[in-house]
Design a protein around this motif. Structure first.
Motif, mmCIF file in Angstrom:
data_model
loop_
_atom_site.group_PDB
_atom_site.id
_atom_site.type_symbol
_atom_site.label_atom_id
_atom_site.label_comp_id
_atom_site.label_asym_id
_atom_site.label_seq_id
_atom_site.Cartn_x
_atom_site.Cartn_y
_atom_site.Cartn_z
ATOM 1 N N VAL A 292 0.757 -0.961 -0.093
ATOM 2 C CA VAL A 292 -0.150 0.004 0.002
ATOM 3 C C VAL A 292 0.698 1.071 -0.002
ATOM 4 C CG1 VAL A 292 -1.643 1.316 1.237
ATOM 5 C CG2 VAL A 292 -1.867 -1.348 1.302
ATOM 6 N N PHE A 293 0.788 1.995 -1.173
ATOM 7 C CA PHE A 293 1.752 3.361 -1.341
ATOM 8 C C PHE A 293 0.858 4.344 -0.847
ATOM 9 C CE2 PHE A 293 2.811 0.329 -4.366
ATOM 10 C CZ PHE A 293 4.066 0.239 -4.181
ATOM 11 N N LEU A 294 1.380 5.132 0.133
ATOM 12 C CA LEU A 294 0.358 6.452 0.751
ATOM 13 C C LEU A 294 1.256 7.691 0.680
ATOM 14 C CD1 LEU A 294 -1.094 4.710 3.838
ATOM 15 C CD2 LEU A 294 -2.041 5.153 1.672
ATOM 16 N N PHE A 295 0.975 8.999 0.100
ATOM 17 C CA PHE A 295 1.758 10.167 -0.153
ATOM 18 C C PHE A 295 1.211 10.844 1.158
ATOM 19 C CE2 PHE A 295 2.163 9.213 -4.610
ATOM 20 C CZ PHE A 295 3.314 9.337 -4.749
ATOM 21 N N ASP A 296 1.999 12.011 1.429
ATOM 22 C CA ASP A 296 1.572 12.664 2.562
ATOM 23 C C ASP A 296 1.245 14.135 1.694
ATOM 24 O OD1 ASP A 296 4.069 13.737 1.203
ATOM 25 O OD2 ASP A 296 5.106 14.601 3.103
ATOM 26 N N ASP A 297 1.035 15.043 2.504
ATOM 27 C CA ASP A 297 0.229 16.149 1.941
ATOM 28 C C ASP A 297 1.107 16.962 0.681
ATOM 29 O OD1 ASP A 297 -2.083 15.687 3.375
ATOM 30 O OD2 ASP A 297 -1.799 16.983 4.777
ATOM 31 N N THR A 298 2.394 16.944 1.130
ATOM 32 C CA THR A 298 3.344 17.680 0.314
ATOM 33 C C THR A 298 3.997 16.840 -0.956
ATOM 34 O OG1 THR A 298 5.290 16.752 1.485
ATOM 35 C CG2 THR A 298 4.056 18.793 2.382
ATOM 36 N N PRO A 361 -7.120 2.546 -5.822
ATOM 37 C CA PRO A 361 -6.768 3.746 -5.646
ATOM 38 C C PRO A 361 -7.122 3.666 -4.244
ATOM 39 C CG PRO A 361 -8.472 3.859 -7.025
ATOM 40 C CD PRO A 361 -8.113 2.435 -7.148
ATOM 41 N N VAL A 362 -6.635 4.694 -3.333
ATOM 42 C CA VAL A 362 -7.036 4.901 -1.908
ATOM 43 C C VAL A 362 -7.375 6.593 -1.880
ATOM 44 C CG1 VAL A 362 -6.301 4.950 0.617
ATOM 45 C CG2 VAL A 362 -5.469 3.327 -0.980
ATOM 46 N N ALA A 363 -8.614 6.710 -1.522
ATOM 47 C CA ALA A 363 -8.928 8.330 -1.512
ATOM 48 C C ALA A 363 -9.971 8.227 -0.674
ATOM 49 C CB ALA A 363 -9.406 8.737 -2.899
ATOM 50 N N ALA A 364 -10.127 9.398 0.167
ATOM 51 C CA ALA A 364 -11.279 9.507 1.226
ATOM 52 C C ALA A 364 -12.625 9.832 0.122
ATOM 53 C CB ALA A 364 -10.889 11.059 1.974
ATOM 54 N N ARG A 365 -13.771 9.881 0.842
ATOM 55 C CA ARG A 365 -14.854 10.255 0.070
ATOM 56 C C ARG A 365 -14.876 11.489 -0.343
ATOM 57 N NH1 ARG A 365 -18.988 6.490 0.942
ATOM 58 N NH2 ARG A 365 -18.315 5.017 2.338
ATOM 59 N N ASP A 366 -15.299 11.759 -1.580
ATOM 60 C CA ASP A 366 -15.259 13.111 -2.291
ATOM 61 C C ASP A 366 -13.823 13.782 -2.228
ATOM 62 O OD1 ASP A 366 -17.707 12.681 -2.859
ATOM 63 O OD2 ASP A 366 -18.449 13.709 -0.877
ATOM 64 N N GLY A 367 -12.803 13.103 -2.449
ATOM 65 C CA GLY A 367 -11.423 13.667 -2.333
ATOM 66 C C GLY A 367 -10.384 12.931 -3.340
ATOM 67 N N LEU A 368 -9.313 13.600 -3.702
ATOM 68 C CA LEU A 368 -8.434 12.810 -4.671
ATOM 69 C C LEU A 368 -7.586 11.926 -4.057
ATOM 70 C CD1 LEU A 368 -7.131 16.573 -5.961
ATOM 71 C CD2 LEU A 368 -8.923 14.951 -7.075
ATOM 72 N N PRO A 369 -7.217 10.888 -4.918
ATOM 73 C CA PRO A 369 -6.711 9.598 -4.511
ATOM 74 C C PRO A 369 -5.166 10.346 -3.909
ATOM 75 C CG PRO A 369 -7.464 9.381 -6.509
ATOM 76 C CD PRO A 369 -7.628 10.680 -6.216
ATOM 77 N N PHE A 370 -4.843 9.623 -2.681
ATOM 78 C CA PHE A 370 -3.573 9.768 -2.378
ATOM 79 C C PHE A 370 -2.559 8.568 -1.952
ATOM 80 C CE2 PHE A 370 -6.189 9.020 1.241
ATOM 81 C CZ PHE A 370 -5.424 8.471 2.258
ATOM 82 N N GLY A 371 -3.121 7.531 -2.612
ATOM 83 C CA GLY A 371 -2.567 6.182 -2.207
ATOM 84 C C GLY A 371 -3.005 5.264 -3.292
ATOM 85 N N LEU A 372 -2.253 3.991 -3.263
ATOM 86 C CA LEU A 372 -2.788 2.881 -4.163
ATOM 87 C C LEU A 372 -2.091 1.722 -3.567
ATOM 88 C CD1 LEU A 372 -3.322 2.601 -7.263
ATOM 89 C CD2 LEU A 372 -1.053 2.467 -7.566
ATOM 90 N N ALA A 391 -12.618 -4.322 -1.797
ATOM 91 C CA ALA A 391 -11.404 -3.734 -1.356
ATOM 92 C C ALA A 391 -11.360 -2.453 -1.641
ATOM 93 C CB ALA A 391 -9.874 -4.289 -2.060
ATOM 94 N N HIS A 392 -11.758 -1.757 -2.542
ATOM 95 C CA HIS A 392 -11.711 -0.314 -2.573
ATOM 96 C C HIS A 392 -12.785 0.587 -1.590
ATOM 97 C CE1 HIS A 392 -13.305 3.266 -5.269
ATOM 98 N NE2 HIS A 392 -11.918 3.577 -4.838
ATOM 99 N N ALA A 393 -13.799 0.052 -1.295
ATOM 100 C CA ALA A 393 -14.786 0.396 -0.227
ATOM 101 C C ALA A 393 -14.125 0.226 1.067
ATOM 102 C CB ALA A 393 -16.015 -0.444 -0.202
ATOM 103 N N MET A 394 -13.243 -0.885 1.193
ATOM 104 C CA MET A 394 -12.826 -1.009 2.683
ATOM 105 C C MET A 394 -11.525 0.202 2.567
ATOM 106 S SD MET A 394 -12.277 -4.922 2.629
ATOM 107 C CE MET A 394 -10.938 -5.135 3.863
ATOM 108 N N LEU A 395 -10.808 0.304 1.779
ATOM 109 C CA LEU A 395 -9.859 1.388 1.624
ATOM 110 C C LEU A 395 -10.375 2.803 1.779
ATOM 111 C CD1 LEU A 395 -7.272 -0.134 -0.908
ATOM 112 C CD2 LEU A 395 -6.832 -0.060 1.522
ATOM 113 N N THR A 396 -11.450 2.973 0.988
ATOM 114 C CA THR A 396 -12.106 4.262 1.271
ATOM 115 C C THR A 396 -12.401 4.627 2.619
ATOM 116 O OG1 THR A 396 -12.804 4.114 -1.074
ATOM 117 C CG2 THR A 396 -14.122 5.869 0.247
ATOM 118 N N GLU A 397 -13.224 3.780 3.236
ATOM 119 C CA GLU A 397 -13.566 3.830 4.663
ATOM 120 C C GLU A 397 -12.396 3.966 5.605
ATOM 121 O OE1 GLU A 397 -16.631 4.516 5.781
ATOM 122 O OE2 GLU A 397 -17.341 4.039 3.958
#
Length: 732
Positions: A292-298, A361-372, A391-397
């Protein structure tokens, strides 16, 4: 009839509107009728009074009081509205019509009225009767005044009769309106009552209920709408029954990934989150390896979660590769992934350069993806659409929890890096905000070739800052030449800076290269630049402007490529004002000013610097000295350090040399630091524990300038404990 029914409310509204309108009409009509009657009464009274005044004039002139009294009695008797009448002459009542005696309160009722003016005012008797009192002059006031009182009661009686007549008419109209309205309202609300009854049955679950649709009015339209609505409800209910099994299945899926979210939220660090997420995703997708790849805000750090924990990387190759992959994947699915970076391949995702992977993709609801999420199933990925969506729903939550965990991990690392005890900046030790500002300024200016002027007292570390500018610059591989301008007399400084030819002056037996030529390609540090002579200032200005110089005794121009960093403990602006330093040279040097604070202004760095010097000198002198006693640290924090960091360095070296154990005591310090200055706190030797505590608090308050928060930190106690002890010792 029920009070809350629609029929009752309509009839009450109708009756209320009739009553309100009738009352409004009655009020307006009677008020205007009363006004007309009163105006008519005033006009009649004025005409009648003037005629009686003319008739009474002859009797007043002949002083025939008997005839005048007879006239008064006769007029009161024959005129029904005339209540009283009297004649007064020069303040004396000649005749009146009051059988019980004349009331004196009528005498001065009109006040000082001009003799020839007629006046009418409204008065009220003791019994509450209303009158119009008229004062009419006789012979323009020369024969006295005729006073008449006309009763208002007959006119008010007429107004009351009109009021009751209107009320009687209102009652008749109200009865007719209520009767007619009741018939009309019942006819209108009867279909609504049936519709209400049908709605009540529908609320109890009778979905087959219907109402009549006869007519074209609004009620019939409402009935048709009700019937259509009930038909639609029946169809929807049937459809819901058919979807019950699918809803149960969706509920079980939701419960599954809610458990995942709760499990992630209960974990304390990314080290535990990674294995948990990979394990739960494997239950859905059944992959062989997963990351699981996760970017920070920057987007400057990438956190990689794997089965054994996590890794944080900032490698540009990995960041670019993951950003490109994330931009390509907008929905979960199976994609071909090429050219994995070596750092990712080392985590055991696969072998070879081409592979099929499940990407989510990993993204919060109504947000841009920040991970994969990347899952590798072995030779061929056969993940189906439904498990990928789960799996997508799990990662979104879980996205918000994952993002917060990444943020906390990066914050933890930043704090550790910030507060590491052995951390320095190019050999400069300091955590104080003022020094952090200096460090950031060095980082910003180091990459350029701009001239830097360092201000600061002696011993603050100006040469270290100059060396840091050089080490952070692109010239770090070239020479760093230090020139102490105060160490050379004026006659030799120019030769030291620019060099000389053989025979240029007495004693010049050979050619010498100057320091600027030695530093070609690198950095020249001019320490104590305020000490150079006027002639050297002119030549130095030329070097700064053109990067050209001539050796003493030579006409050949030499071009040098150097960066100049200067330092001084003087106020060069004041030197410019006094004429001891050239203004143009000052502005050439002061392109990037850096101010070094004295040690007394950065007391938070004193313990850090002291421990740094302690480790260095203990190692260099081969002694086992590990720490300072609390008393020593209090002395350090209290001392003003006029020699700044250099004085502290020498003090620590002195203490390390004299220390007889693993800890430095107060007795090991130099006399100038150990002995209290005049007016300082007294020695604590021979004092009781209570007195020692009081003295320690006073010293801490004195050392921090009365700042109780800093004093509490210096003593190692809480602020509330400091307040209690100050109250105990009566320290203000």
């Amino acid at each position: 009839m029920r009070l809350h029914s629609l029929t009752t409310r309509l009839l009450l509204g109708l009756a209320l509107s009739v009553i309100v309108s009738s009352l409004s009409v009655a009020t307006i009509a009677t008020e205007r009728y009363s006004r007309v009657l009163m105006e008519s009464l005033r006009a009649q009274a004025r005409t009648y009074g003037e005629s009686l005044a003319a008739e009474a004039a002859d009797l007043v002139l002949t002083n025939d009081l008997v005839a005048l009294q007879h006239l008064v009695d006769h007029q009161v008797k024959i005129h029904p509205d005339l209540a009283y009448m009297f004649v007064e002459y020069r303040g004396t009542v000649l005749v009146h019509s009051f059988p019980q005696g004349f009331p004196d309160e009528l005498r001065h009722l009109h006040g000082d009225l001009p003799e020839s003016q007629t006046d009418v005012i409204a008065v009220r008797s003791r019994e509450g009767l209303r009158y119009l009192d008229m004062s009419v002059p006789i012979l323009d006031g020369h024969g006295g005044r005729l006073r008449l009182g006309f009763s208002e009661e007959p006119h008010r009686a007429q107004v009351r009769r009109l009021w009751w007549q209107i009320m009687g008419l209102t009652i008749l109209v109200l009865c007719g309106a209520v009767t007619a309205g009741s018939l009309a309202v019942r006819r209108i609300t009867k279909p609504l009552a049936r519709l209400t009854e049908a709605a009540g049955k529908a609320r109890q679950g009778e979905l087959a209920v219907r109402v009549d649709e006869d007519g074209r009015d609004e009620v019939a339209l409402l009935g048709r709408s009700f019937n259509r609505m009930m038909e639609r409800i029946e169809r929807d209910t049937e459809r819901l029954r058919e979807q019950t099994r699918e809803l149960d299945l969706a509920h079980r899926r939701t419960r599954t990934f809610c458990e995942v979210v709760q499990g992630i939220g209960a974990l304390s660090s990314l080290r535990d989150v990674g294995p948990f997420v990979i394990r739960r995703l494997r239950e859905v997708l059944h992959f062989q390896r997963g990351l699981v790849f996760l970017f920070d805000d920057t987007r400057e750090n990438l956190t990689v979660l794997h089965e054994k924990g996590h890794r944080i990387t900032g490698t540009r190759e990995v960041l670019v590769w993951c950003s490109a992959l994330l931009a390509r994947v907008s929905q979960p699915g199976v994609h071909r992934v090429d050219d994995l970076p070596e750092e990712i391949a080392e985590m055991g995702i696969a072998e070879g350069s081409r592979r099929d992977c499940a990407l989510v993709p990993v993204a919060a609801r109504d947000g841009l993806p920040f991970g994969l999420f990347m899952g590798w199933c072995g030779s061929e990925c056969r993940c189906e659409t439904q498990p990928l969506e789960i799996a997508h729903a799990m990662l979104t939550e879980a996205a918000a929890v994952l993002k917060r965990a990444v943020h906390q991990e990066l914050e933890r690392r930043n704090l550790q890096a910030r507060f590491a005890s052995d951390k320095d900046f190019c050999g400069i030790v300091g955590k104080d905000p003022a020094m952090q500002t200096v460090f950031r300024l060095i980082e910003d200016v180091a990459a350029s070739d701009a001239t830097v002027l360092i201000h600061g007292e002696s011993g603050t570390g100006k040469e270290l800052v100059a060396r840091a500018v050089h080490l952070k610059s692109l010239r770090r591989q070239k020479p760093f030449v230090v020139i102490n301008c105060a160490a050379y007399p004026a006659t030799l400084l120019e030769s030291e800076l620019f060099g000389h030819e053989k025979g240029a002056f007495t004693g010049a037996n050979r050619m010498r290269v100057g320091r600027f030529e030695e530093a070609h390609g690198g950095t020249v540090f001019l320490d104590e630049v305020g000490e150079i002579s006027a002639s050297a200032q002119i030549k130095l200005l030329r070097v700064l402007q053109t990067r050209e110089l001539e050796r003493l005794g030579s006409n050949k121009t030499i071009t040098v490529d150097v960066r100049v960093v200067a330092a001084t403990n003087r106020d060069l602006m004041e030197e410019v004002r006094s004429g001891r330093f050239r203004e143009d040279l000052f502005y050439r040097l002061n392109v990037i000013p850096i101010h070094l604070p004295p040690l007394r202004e950065r007391r938070n760095d004193i313990p850090l610097l002291a421990r740094h010097f302690l480790r260095r000198f203990a190692e260099s002198h081969g002694k086992v000295v590990r720490e300072f006693s609390p008393d020593v640290m209090r002395v350090f924090l209290r001392h003003p350090w006029p020699g700044n960091v250099r004085e502290l360095e020498n003090t620590v070296e002195h203490a390390v040399v004299l220390a007889r154990g693993p800890r430095v005591e107060v007795s090991d310090l130099p006399a100038g630091v150990h002995d209290p200055a005049p007016g300082s706190a007294p020695s604590v030797s021979g004092l009781s524990m209570t007195d020692r505590e009081r003295v320690a608090i006073e010293e801490a308050l004195r050392a921090t300038g009365g700042n109780r928060k800093e004093a509490a930190r210096l003593l190692g106690i809480s602020r509330s404990a400091l307040y209690n002890k100050m109250k105990k010792h009566r320290i203000r």
